[in-house]
Motif scaffolding. Structure first.
Motif, PDB file in Angstrom:
ATOM      1  N   THR A 102      44.906 -32.572 -22.138  1.00 31.80           N
ATOM      2  CA  THR A 102      44.191 -31.808 -21.115  1.00 31.80           C
ATOM      3  C   THR A 102      42.753 -31.714 -21.579  1.00 31.80           C
ATOM      4  N   GLU A 103      41.828 -32.183 -20.726  1.00 28.95           N
ATOM      5  CA  GLU A 103      40.416 -32.193 -21.087  1.00 28.95           C
ATOM      6  C   GLU A 103      39.573 -31.678 -19.928  1.00 28.95           C
ATOM      7  N   ILE A 104      38.560 -30.896 -20.265  1.00 32.43           N
ATOM      8  CA  ILE A 104      37.608 -30.381 -19.286  1.00 32.43           C
ATOM      9  C   ILE A 104      36.252 -31.016 -19.558  1.00 32.43           C
ATOM     10  N   TYR A 105      35.659 -31.575 -18.525  1.00 33.32           N
ATOM     11  CA  TYR A 105      34.309 -32.135 -18.614  1.00 33.32           C
ATOM     12  C   TYR A 105      33.386 -31.307 -17.722  1.00 33.32           C
ATOM     13  N   CYS A 106      32.222 -30.935 -18.248  1.00 37.87           N
ATOM     14  CA  CYS A 106      31.256 -30.140 -17.487  1.00 37.87           C
ATOM     15  C   CYS A 106      29.856 -30.714 -17.654  1.00 37.87           C
ATOM     16  N   ALA A 107      29.010 -30.392 -16.685  1.00 38.31           N
ATOM     17  CA  ALA A 107      27.597 -30.780 -16.769  1.00 38.31           C
ATOM     18  C   ALA A 107      26.755 -29.684 -16.142  1.00 38.31           C
ATOM     19  N   SER A 108      25.649 -29.353 -16.810  1.00 35.24           N
ATOM     20  CA  SER A 108      24.734 -28.341 -16.301  1.00 35.24           C
ATOM     21  C   SER A 108      23.436 -28.448 -17.090  1.00 35.24           C
ATOM     22  N   GLU A 109      22.484 -27.605 -16.736  1.00 39.40           N
ATOM     23  CA  GLU A 109      21.202 -27.608 -17.443  1.00 39.40           C
ATOM     24  C   GLU A 109      21.365 -27.175 -18.895  1.00 39.40           C
ATOM     25  N   HIS A 110      22.329 -26.286 -19.148  1.00 40.63           N
ATOM     26  CA  HIS A 110      22.529 -25.766 -20.510  1.00 40.63           C
ATOM     27  C   HIS A 110      24.001 -25.861 -20.887  1.00 40.63           C
TER      28      HIS A 110
END
Length: 423
Positions: A58-66
């Motif tokens: 189980t893996e979570i990938y995220c993207a954001s400014e910080h």
């Protein structure tokens, strides 16, 4: 823009812990909504997110400014109902180029229990579609995953990473063949009707067993799969009463609780007069209660138990792994270059807007001069001079501002920007 990932897999966490964080495909959208809403609109707005959940990871990938690894970690621990310290001891966290490299390796089958297996690529594509449908996938994660798929395709085309790969289903058939001298004489029950059961049934059917049955919660779906193998379908509710009929049981459902209990297996063994049963639990969380493994005449294997079998022959593919890593490295560099460029997009937009504003002002001035009867040459001269002055004003002002050191640095920058020779 930053990218981060965290997760746990077959190499870092035991089966039962992985089961706490398993999400069925239809759970992905509400889970992503919960994750993204947990960030709120404060310090982490507009977070992109995707979740990959299989029997092995189980893996979570995220993207954001910080980067917000700690927050994501806390949310995952809470969702699984475990202490953050326990999760942290079995999980891994990655960001930017490390996260990209990991995603590329997963898509290419280099991080799988079965080295080079292709099933994970389809599972990743399903996860991306689910994130896109949920409105959680932005341009950064979309770019990451599309590049992952492209790298995986190149790896499989340019290397032999998938050669001689032993699937989980093939490993189960091999183990069953060690227990039963003739699989042609066995009766096989498959519990569930998903992709993994489809694959397992295909492998066992090739051995031409005496009978095949599919037990599924939805009878229609079970009948559709059973018809492909000349088997029968039955309701999942009938399983306890009929369990004794089968020599081999392979289960993989999306149930959050075991559906084959210790008592049911004990009764089946008694009815079989203790003839052995071979059982494979491919589900995460478990479909078969772990206590079943302790019973005599029961040979129960989980996805983790199959690891040793599927790793056989891995040495033959090490050269292909080295080739694949080179392709992945190139993919990571390309993605990071793209990600770095994303940071200049707002500035480029501002420069274009400013240039358009100057151009519009000079065009309006030129039209007024033409309307007054000025010659075209004079108007063009005035317009070009006006644009040049506007473009040079900021640079000239900076050259006269600040101390000597800053003026020297400004001069070098302006020289590089405005005095470079065209090639």
């Amino acid at each position: 823009m930053s990218v981060w990932a965290l997760g746990l897999n077959h190499t870092t966490a035991p089966l039962d812990l992985r089961g706490r964080f398993a999400f069925a495909l239809d759970q992905i959208a509400p889970t992503l909504q919960s994750l993204r809403s947990s960030f709120g609109s404060g310090s982490h707005p507009q977070v992109e997110a995707a979740i990959i959940s299989t029997c092995n990871r189980t893996e979570i990938y995220c993207a954001s400014e910080h980067i917000a690894l700690d927050h994501t970690f806390g949310w995952l621990a809470q969702s699984g109902g475990v202490a953050p310290a326990l999760l942290r001891s079995h999980a891994y966290t990655l960001h930017d180029d490390e996260a990209a490299r990991h995603a590329f390796r997963v898509a290419s089958g280099l991080d799988s229990m079965v080295l080079g297996e292709a099933q994970i690529l389809g599972q990743m594509k399903d996860a991306v579609r689910a994130a896109e449908t949920a409105g959680a996938l932005g341009s950064t994660l979309n770019q990451l995953f599309q590049r992952s798929f492209a790298v995986a395709k190149e790896v499989r085309t340019a290397t032999e990473i998938g050669a001689h790969s032993i699937s989980m289903a093939a490993a189960a058939v091999r183990l069953a063949g060690q227990l039963f001298e003739d699989l042609h004489q066995t009766r096989v029950l498959f519990v569930g009707a998903g992709e993994m059961i489809d694959l397992a049934a295909t492998h066992f059917a090739a051995k031409d067993p005496k009978s095949i049955a599919i037990a599924n919660r939805t009878l229609e779906r079970g009948e559709k799969l059973a018809s492909r193998f000349g088997g029968e379908a039955m309701h999942l509710a009938d399983l306890p009463a009929r369990l004794a009929e089968f020599d081999i049981v392979v289960s993989c459902t999306a149930s959050t609780l075991p559906i084959i209990g210790l008592g049911a297996v004990e009764r089946a063994l008694k009815a079989r007069k203790h003839r052995p049963m071979f059982m494979v639990d491919l589900a995460v969380p478990r479909d078969i209660e772990p206590e079943v493994k302790a019973l005599e005449d029961i040979y129960l294997y989980t996805v983790d138990d199959l690891a040793q079998v599927v790793q056989q022959g891995q040495a033959n593919r090490q050269a292909a792994v080295a080739q694949a890593e080179v392709i992945i490295d190139a993919g990571v560099q390309s993605f990071m270059h793209w990600l770095g460029q994303r940071g200049t997009v707002p500035l480029i937009q501002q420069l274009n807007a400013q240039a358009d504003e100057w151009r519009a002002a000079e065009m309006a001035r030129a039209r007024k001069l033409l309307a007054k009867g000025e010659s075209i040459d004079a108007v063009l001269e005035a317009m070009s001079r006006g644009l040049t002055q506007k473009m040079m004003h900021g640079a000239m002002a900076e050259l006269h501002a600040g101390d000597a050191a800053s003026r020297e640095q400004t001069a070098q920058t302006i020289s590089r920007l405005f005095l470079r020779k065209e090639r």
